[in-house]
Design a protein around this motif. Sequence first.
Motif, PDB file in Angstrom:
ATOM      1  N   HIS A 168      -2.651   9.735  -0.784  1.00  0.00           N
ATOM      2  CA  HIS A 168      -1.509   8.871  -0.493  1.00  0.00           C
ATOM      3  C   HIS A 168      -0.209   9.556  -0.905  1.00  0.00           C
ATOM      4  CE1 HIS A 168      -1.308   7.962  -4.804  1.00  0.00           C
ATOM      5  NE2 HIS A 168      -2.618   7.725  -4.770  1.00  0.00           N
ATOM      6  N   LEU A 178      -2.017  -2.827  -5.844  1.00  0.00           N
ATOM      7  CA  LEU A 178      -1.147  -2.423  -4.750  1.00  0.00           C
ATOM      8  C   LEU A 178      -1.752  -2.783  -3.396  1.00  0.00           C
ATOM      9  CD1 LEU A 178      -0.024   1.027  -6.154  1.00  0.00           C
ATOM     10  CD2 LEU A 178       1.544  -0.783  -5.430  1.00  0.00           C
ATOM     11  N   TRP A 193       6.368   4.756  -5.053  1.00  0.00           N
ATOM     12  CA  TRP A 193       5.641   3.926  -6.012  1.00  0.00           C
ATOM     13  C   TRP A 193       4.838   4.821  -6.955  1.00  0.00           C
ATOM     14  CZ3 TRP A 193       5.289  -1.604  -5.484  1.00  0.00           C
ATOM     15  CH2 TRP A 193       5.919  -2.125  -4.350  1.00  0.00           C
ATOM     16  N   SER A 209       7.059   2.191   2.211  1.00  0.00           N
ATOM     17  CA  SER A 209       6.701   3.512   1.704  1.00  0.00           C
ATOM     18  C   SER A 209       7.757   4.478   2.217  1.00  0.00           C
ATOM     19  CB  SER A 209       5.309   3.910   2.200  1.00  0.00           C
ATOM     20  OG  SER A 209       4.953   5.202   1.750  1.00  0.00           O
ATOM     21  N   ARG A 268       0.885   5.413   2.610  1.00  0.00           N
ATOM     22  CA  ARG A 268       1.205   4.357   1.643  1.00  0.00           C
ATOM     23  C   ARG A 268       1.842   4.905   0.368  1.00  0.00           C
ATOM     24  NH1 ARG A 268      -3.654  -0.204   1.597  1.00  0.00           N
ATOM     25  NH2 ARG A 268      -4.284   0.035   3.779  1.00  0.00           N
ATOM     26  N   TRP A 269       2.682   4.048  -0.246  1.00  0.00           N
ATOM     27  CA  TRP A 269       3.122   4.137  -1.637  1.00  0.00           C
ATOM     28  C   TRP A 269       4.087   5.269  -1.942  1.00  0.00           C
ATOM     29  CZ3 TRP A 269      -2.740   3.851  -2.306  1.00  0.00           C
ATOM     30  CH2 TRP A 269      -3.177   2.555  -2.009  1.00  0.00           C
ATOM     31  N   GLY A 294       2.039   8.353  -3.196  1.00  0.00           N
ATOM     32  CA  GLY A 294       2.558   7.885  -4.471  1.00  0.00           C
ATOM     33  C   GLY A 294       2.748   8.984  -5.498  1.00  0.00           C
ATOM     34  N   VAL A 308       7.552   0.557  -8.935  1.00  0.00           N
ATOM     35  CA  VAL A 308       8.194   1.182  -7.774  1.00  0.00           C
ATOM     36  C   VAL A 308       9.504   1.821  -8.231  1.00  0.00           C
ATOM     37  CG1 VAL A 308       9.185  -1.066  -7.117  1.00  0.00           C
ATOM     38  CG2 VAL A 308       9.107   0.804  -5.458  1.00  0.00           C
ATOM     39  N   THR A 360       2.717  -3.492 -10.892  1.00  0.00           N
ATOM     40  CA  THR A 360       2.875  -2.270 -10.116  1.00  0.00           C
ATOM     41  C   THR A 360       4.295  -1.764 -10.350  1.00  0.00           C
ATOM     42  OG1 THR A 360       3.587  -3.445  -8.120  1.00  0.00           O
ATOM     43  CG2 THR A 360       1.234  -3.006  -8.353  1.00  0.00           C
ATOM     44  N   VAL A 406       1.227   5.083  -8.771  1.00  0.00           N
ATOM     45  CA  VAL A 406      -0.113   4.608  -8.434  1.00  0.00           C
ATOM     46  C   VAL A 406      -1.086   5.143  -9.475  1.00  0.00           C
ATOM     47  CG1 VAL A 406      -1.922   4.503  -6.677  1.00  0.00           C
ATOM     48  CG2 VAL A 406       0.483   4.725  -5.973  1.00  0.00           C
TER      49      VAL A 406
END
Length: 438
Positions: free
Chosen positions: A215, A260, A204, A173, A200-201, A217, A84, A82, A206
Motif C-alpha cells: 500500500h 482503516l 496515512w 489517499s 490506499r492510505w 501508507g 493521518v 488511525t 498504517v
Amino acid sequence: MKILKSPVLLWFVLAAVLCTSVLRSEDYDEEPIRYSATAADDPVARLVQRLDSGAVKLRWDENHGWLPSLLEALDIPTSSQTLVFSKTSLQRERIMPERPRALYFNDEVYVGMVQNGAVLEIASTDPRQGTMFYAMPTDREKVPSPRRETQECLQCHDSNAFTGGVPGMMMRSVYPDADGRPILTAGSYVTDQRTPLAQRWGGWYVTGTTADGLHMGNQIFTPNVTPETIERKSGSNLTTVADLLDVSPYLTPHSDVVALMVLSHQLQMHNLITRASFETRRALRDDVVMNNALGRRPEFRSETTTRRIASVGEALLRYMLYVDEAALSGPVRGTSDFTREFAAKGPHDPQGRSLREFDLQRRLMHYPLSHLIYSEAFDALPPAVRNYVLERLLTVLTTIIDNESFPHLSPSDRRAILEILVATKPGLPPGFTAALGR
C-alpha cells in the motif's frame, strides 16, 4: 383536484421535476430535506442534551484534554485510532508527518484530534438527515460541548464526486510531500472497500501486515512522483510507527490496518444510505407534484419514481454486499485490539456467528453483508427504498437469478447470512423467516 390545462405551465412543472431527478448537492437545504434547518437527532446531538442538562459531565485529562472523556461518553473505542498526516482536513496547517491527526470511530460517530488544535472535529450520523458535523473547543477554560457546524465543513464534505452529492464523509489517499501537503500533480484516490490496496492510505500511517498486498501508507514522496514510479515495499508491513514519529501524545501507538479497512467501508456506506434517503424523498415529492398537476390519484407512483428509487437502492444493496470488493492476496493482521473488540460487539446468532466476524484472508468480512444493516440510519430509510433493498437482499440470498451479479457470494455464504439476519435483525419482512424452511 386541479388539472393543468396550459401546455406552457405543464412544461414548467415537468422541467422542475426533471431538474430534481438528478441528485444535486446544492438543493438538500430545500424541501423535502431541509438539512441545515432541521434539528439534529444523532448521538452527538443527544450527548449535547445530556451535557446541557447536567446528566453527563466531561472530565479533563492532563495529558489528552477532553478527548478521552468524550470518546467514553460516545462509546468510541481507543483501539479504533488511525493516524493521518496529509494536510486534508479543517486544521490542515497543524498537521504534518511528525504530528498526524488522530481519528477514532464507532458505527455512528467519528472524532478527529489534532495536536494543539483549537477544536476536536466530530462527524455523527443522524438517522434521517445523514452526516452532521460538530466542533468542540479543546481549551480547558471553555465549556466542553460540541457545537454544530455546517457551511465551513461542507466546503469539503459535500461533493458529487466524493460523497455522492450529499453531506458526507470520505477517505482520501494522496501523495504527501515532506510537509504533508498533497502533491496534486500525482493525483489522489477516494478510498473505499473497492479500492485496491496498492492505492490506499497515501498520507496515512498504517500499522499491521498485509501479506504481499503493498500500500501507499507510511511514506512521503518527492514532487516528481508519479503513480507508476512509487515504491511501496518500504512503507508496507510496519508493526510500529514509533520510528517515524513520537507516539506519546496519542491515546495508543497504533494506526491499525484493520481499523482503516473498516473505516473505509463505513464512510461510503453512510454516504450511500444518506443518498438513498434523500433521493427517495425527492422522488416521492416529485410524484406528489406531478399527480396533482396531472389529476392522478394521490398514491399513484410513476415509472420514473420507481426507477429512481431502484437506482439508489441497488447501489446501496451492492455496496452493503461488498460487490467488487478488492480481493486480499493473503492474511491481514492489525496491531491493536480493534479486530477483537469490533468482532465481539455482535450481535451473534445461536451458532455464535456475526456479521462483524472478520475473514482477513481473501476479503474483509467472513459473511459479506455490512454490519450497518443494524444501524438506526438503515432502519430510518424511507419505507419505499428500505423495502426495495430488503426485498432484493432476500432475492439475492435465496435464488440463483443474480449469481452473475453477485459471484463472490457462495451458496453457503448466502445461507449463513440469511440465518444470521433472521436470528439477529428485528423487523425483517416475513419472507426472510419463511425462506429458512425452503
